[in-house]
Structures are given as C-alpha cells and as structure tokens.
Write a protein that holds these residues in place. Sequence first.
Motif, PDB file in Angstrom:
ATOM      1  N   UNK A 278       0.852  -1.195   0.000  1.00  0.00           N
ATOM      2  CA  UNK A 278       0.000   0.000   0.000  1.00  0.00           C
ATOM      3  C   UNK A 278       0.887   1.244   0.000  1.00  0.00           C
ATOM      4  N   UNK A 279       0.682   2.178  -0.928  1.00  0.00           N
ATOM      5  CA  UNK A 279       1.487   3.406  -0.917  1.00  0.00           C
ATOM      6  C   UNK A 279       1.007   4.350   0.181  1.00  0.00           C
ATOM      7  N   UNK A 280       1.885   5.247   0.578  1.00  0.00           N
ATOM      8  CA  UNK A 280       1.500   6.271   1.541  1.00  0.00           C
ATOM      9  C   UNK A 280       0.578   7.280   0.868  1.00  0.00           C
ATOM     10  N   UNK A 281      -0.446   7.720   1.596  1.00  0.00           N
ATOM     11  CA  UNK A 281      -1.299   8.784   1.068  1.00  0.00           C
ATOM     12  C   UNK A 281      -1.801   9.632   2.225  1.00  0.00           C
ATOM     13  N   UNK A 282      -2.400  10.760   1.898  1.00  0.00           N
ATOM     14  CA  UNK A 282      -2.765  11.743   2.917  1.00  0.00           C
ATOM     15  C   UNK A 282      -3.811  11.213   3.892  1.00  0.00           C
ATOM     16  N   UNK A 283      -4.552  10.177   3.512  1.00  0.00           N
ATOM     17  CA  UNK A 283      -5.546   9.621   4.435  1.00  0.00           C
ATOM     18  C   UNK A 283      -4.891   8.980   5.653  1.00  0.00           C
ATOM     19  N   UNK A 284      -3.583   8.697   5.565  1.00  0.00           N
ATOM     20  CA  UNK A 284      -2.862   8.075   6.678  1.00  0.00           C
ATOM     21  C   UNK A 284      -2.326   9.097   7.677  1.00  0.00           C
ATOM     22  N   UNK A 285      -2.381  10.380   7.347  1.00  0.00           N
ATOM     23  CA  UNK A 285      -1.833  11.398   8.244  1.00  0.00           C
ATOM     24  C   UNK A 285      -2.465  11.290   9.629  1.00  0.00           C
ATOM     25  N   UNK A 286      -1.617  11.280  10.646  1.00  0.00           N
ATOM     26  CA  UNK A 286      -2.077  11.155  12.018  1.00  0.00           C
ATOM     27  C   UNK A 286      -2.214   9.729  12.494  1.00  0.00           C
ATOM     28  N   UNK A 287      -2.162   8.767  11.573  1.00  0.00           N
ATOM     29  CA  UNK A 287      -2.292   7.355  11.938  1.00  0.00           C
ATOM     30  C   UNK A 287      -0.923   6.755  12.252  1.00  0.00           C
ATOM     31  N   UNK A 288      -0.957   5.641  12.953  1.00  0.00           N
ATOM     32  CA  UNK A 288       0.270   4.891  13.210  1.00  0.00           C
ATOM     33  C   UNK A 288       0.547   4.013  11.994  1.00  0.00           C
ATOM     34  N   UNK A 289       1.763   4.095  11.487  1.00  0.00           N
ATOM     35  CA  UNK A 289       2.101   3.396  10.247  1.00  0.00           C
ATOM     36  C   UNK A 289       3.415   2.648  10.421  1.00  0.00           C
ATOM     37  N   UNK A 290       3.627   1.679   9.539  1.00  0.00           N
ATOM     38  CA  UNK A 290       4.942   1.072   9.384  1.00  0.00           C
ATOM     39  C   UNK A 290       5.362   1.312   7.941  1.00  0.00           C
ATOM     40  N   UNK A 291       6.557   1.852   7.772  1.00  0.00           N
ATOM     41  CA  UNK A 291       7.071   2.195   6.445  1.00  0.00           C
ATOM     42  C   UNK A 291       8.368   1.420   6.219  1.00  0.00           C
ATOM     43  N   UNK A 292       8.372   0.579   5.212  1.00  0.00           N
ATOM     44  CA  UNK A 292       9.594  -0.144   4.838  1.00  0.00           C
ATOM     45  C   UNK A 292      10.264   0.612   3.697  1.00  0.00           C
ATOM     46  N   UNK A 293      11.569   0.876   3.868  1.00  0.00           N
ATOM     47  CA  UNK A 293      12.255   1.642   2.824  1.00  0.00           C
ATOM     48  C   UNK A 293      13.699   1.177   2.674  1.00  0.00           C
ATOM     49  N   UNK A 294      14.244   1.429   1.495  1.00  0.00           N
ATOM     50  CA  UNK A 294      15.630   1.070   1.201  1.00  0.00           C
ATOM     51  C   UNK A 294      16.581   2.055   1.878  1.00  0.00           C
ATOM     52  N   UNK A 295      17.705   1.533   2.388  1.00  0.00           N
ATOM     53  CA  UNK A 295      18.668   2.382   3.088  1.00  0.00           C
ATOM     54  C   UNK A 295      20.033   2.393   2.411  1.00  0.00           C
ATOM     55  N   UNK A 296      20.144   1.751   1.264  1.00  0.00           N
ATOM     56  CA  UNK A 296      21.424   1.709   0.568  1.00  0.00           C
ATOM     57  C   UNK A 296      22.216   0.472   0.935  1.00  0.00           C
ATOM     58  N   UNK A 297      23.007   0.000   0.018  1.00  0.00           N
ATOM     59  CA  UNK A 297      23.808  -1.187   0.275  1.00  0.00           C
ATOM     60  C   UNK A 297      23.025  -2.459  -0.006  1.00  0.00           C
ATOM     61  N   UNK A 298      23.630  -3.564   0.384  1.00  0.00           N
ATOM     62  CA  UNK A 298      23.061  -4.884   0.116  1.00  0.00           C
ATOM     63  C   UNK A 298      22.637  -5.545   1.412  1.00  0.00           C
ATOM     64  N   UNK A 299      21.448  -6.136   1.402  1.00  0.00           N
ATOM     65  CA  UNK A 299      20.936  -6.809   2.576  1.00  0.00           C
ATOM     66  C   UNK A 299      21.498  -8.208   2.722  1.00  0.00           C
ATOM     67  N   UNK A 300      21.165  -8.904   3.828  1.00  0.00           N
ATOM     68  CA  UNK A 300      21.694 -10.253   4.089  1.00  0.00           C
ATOM     69  C   UNK A 300      21.373 -11.252   2.987  1.00  0.00           C
ATOM     70  N   UNK A 301      20.233 -11.087   2.304  1.00  0.00           N
ATOM     71  CA  UNK A 301      19.845 -12.033   1.265  1.00  0.00           C
ATOM     72  C   UNK A 301      20.370 -11.687  -0.110  1.00  0.00           C
ATOM     73  N   UNK A 302      21.167 -10.638  -0.202  1.00  0.00           N
ATOM     74  CA  UNK A 302      21.716 -10.245  -1.486  1.00  0.00           C
ATOM     75  C   UNK A 302      20.945  -9.142  -2.182  1.00  0.00           C
ATOM     76  N   UNK A 303      19.735  -8.863  -1.722  1.00  0.00           N
ATOM     77  CA  UNK A 303      18.949  -7.783  -2.303  1.00  0.00           C
ATOM     78  C   UNK A 303      19.254  -6.458  -1.624  1.00  0.00           C
TER      79      UNK A 303
END
Length: 317
Positions: free
Chosen positions: A1-26
Amino acid sequence: MPLDVSMLGSRVVVRHRVGGTGPGGGPAMTDVVGRLLALDEATARVERRDGTAVDVPLASVVAAKTVPQRPLRRRGAAATDAEELTRITSRGWPATESVPLGGWELRAAGGFTGRANSVAVHGDPGVAVDEALVLVEAFYAARDLPALAQVVAGSAWDRAFAEAGWVGYGGARPGAIVQVADLEPAYVADSDALVESHASEGWMRMYHRVEDLRLARAVLEGPATVGFVSIGSPAVAIGRVVVTGEWAGLAAVEVAPEARRQGLARRIVQTSLAWAVEHGADKAYLQTMRDNDPAIALYRPFGFTDHHEYRYLTPGR
C-alpha cells in the motif's frame, strides 16, 4: 500500500531502502514505525514513540501500511531516566538552532528562555570535558549569548561542571523541578476552552514574556503537535500543551489577575490533558520552580510528582 494523505495522524509502518546490500543479497531495507506527521511529494515524516522524527524519502519506500495503535504503556513516567527525560522535554520546547555535541545538544533561540538557549547535558559529549566546555563557550559567544548549561542537579555532570568552575546562574532561587504523571483516558475538555494549533494574538498577550515575537513563535509553535489552550474572549486564562511521541508537555499556564481563584487554571490543565490523550500521549511532564507553591498545588490532583531537579550553570568568571 502506498503512503497517502488519508494516513496522516495514523500509526504506520514504512519499509524503505537504506542503501547497500541486505543479508539475502537484495537491497538493504529497514522499517520505521510511528505516527505519520507529514507527507509531501518527496518525503514522509514519521514520529517514533520516543518523539524523534524520521524523514523518509518517498523514492526509497517499498511498502507502507497503517497498524493498530501501540499497546498500553509498558513503563510508567516515573521510571524514565532523568537524562532521557531531558531529551524529551527539549523536543517539546525546541530551539530555533540545535547543534549536537556528541550526546549533548547546543541550543540557541536568540535568548528566548533558558531552555532554548543552553546546552542540554545528557550522554557523552564525545570529547574530553575541558574541550567540550571550550566548545560550549565558543558556541554561545558566537551568538552573543551567555554560556549556559542545563544539568540534572546532583548528577555526575553537575559535579563535573562545578569542578571546572561553573556556578549557578540566576541568583539564589531554588532550582527548577520536572514533574511527571501517567495519563488516563478519563479527562474531559472544558466546553468553554479553545485549543488552537497556533498562538493567537490574545494568547500571546496573556503570555507576555516576549520581547521578540518572531523568536517566541518559532519556539512555541515549533513542534508538529502543539495546542494553545485559552478560555475567554479576550483570553483570561491560557496554557500550552505539546505531544512528542508518547509524552505530553504542559507549560505556560497563566490566568489574568482579575480572573484568579475561579478554577480557570485547573480547567486549562484538564483540557490540556484531554487533548494530549486524544493525540496519543500516555505520560506527561511539566517544569516549574521548586518555590512555586501555587503551581505545585495546581498539578498535584492530576497525579504529578517530582521526577528530578535541574539547574542552569555558567562559567564562574
């Protein structure tokens, strides 16, 4: 689900890329959980439960969704460490300029209040104490401000500053105290009280401790979630409440002399706490002088108790 303005004020979890390679190679990724404070075309701002805010570039977001509100508090207000609480209170009264010195925070706001114009001493400065004190003095000298340090009274840092020749600032008045309380959902806002997101002209006139209106507004209105409470038109009683994460901060409760002894201050506090709970807080703090008996008596019925004392120090020369 993308972020949108209807979520403002709600508790959310946001997964995002931080650069580099993760443990699984991705791509390496991380999750940010908290309340969605702001969203624009490029960035999402998420406030964690400790009150810190994280800006997440939308281009790095992989997934996002709303999640249930956090469970009831696992730790009461009184169990919070004094240095941690100093960080929390600083977020609720933000300086217009904040520069880290290791774990310390150099704060400046043109001289508007000691809290916004002193180094908040918590954690380790990352350099030797003597060097840290030189850097503190240089920071404030460059801004034509007195060098001030806010320290927890009786702490190791209080003793270290004293050994370096720093002395109490502001005369012989007793130190300031921080009081805390655990909040309950039963507070009811006063029907005659108004809560606004910005300080009105009437509110500012009642506050009256202002020489530079621009600087005062920058500090007072700085947090993302802040309410300016007033009763009367024109206002005869005011207060300020801020929510950062799970904490609420109360300040600036004042009543006009001609309207005192009518219970207005109590109604301001009651409304402030109701607003704080509505905005996700389950703990609260306030700061007052130890010799301010009327204020201490006002807050006691709401469950506020002493947490720690702090004082301001300045070079003794």
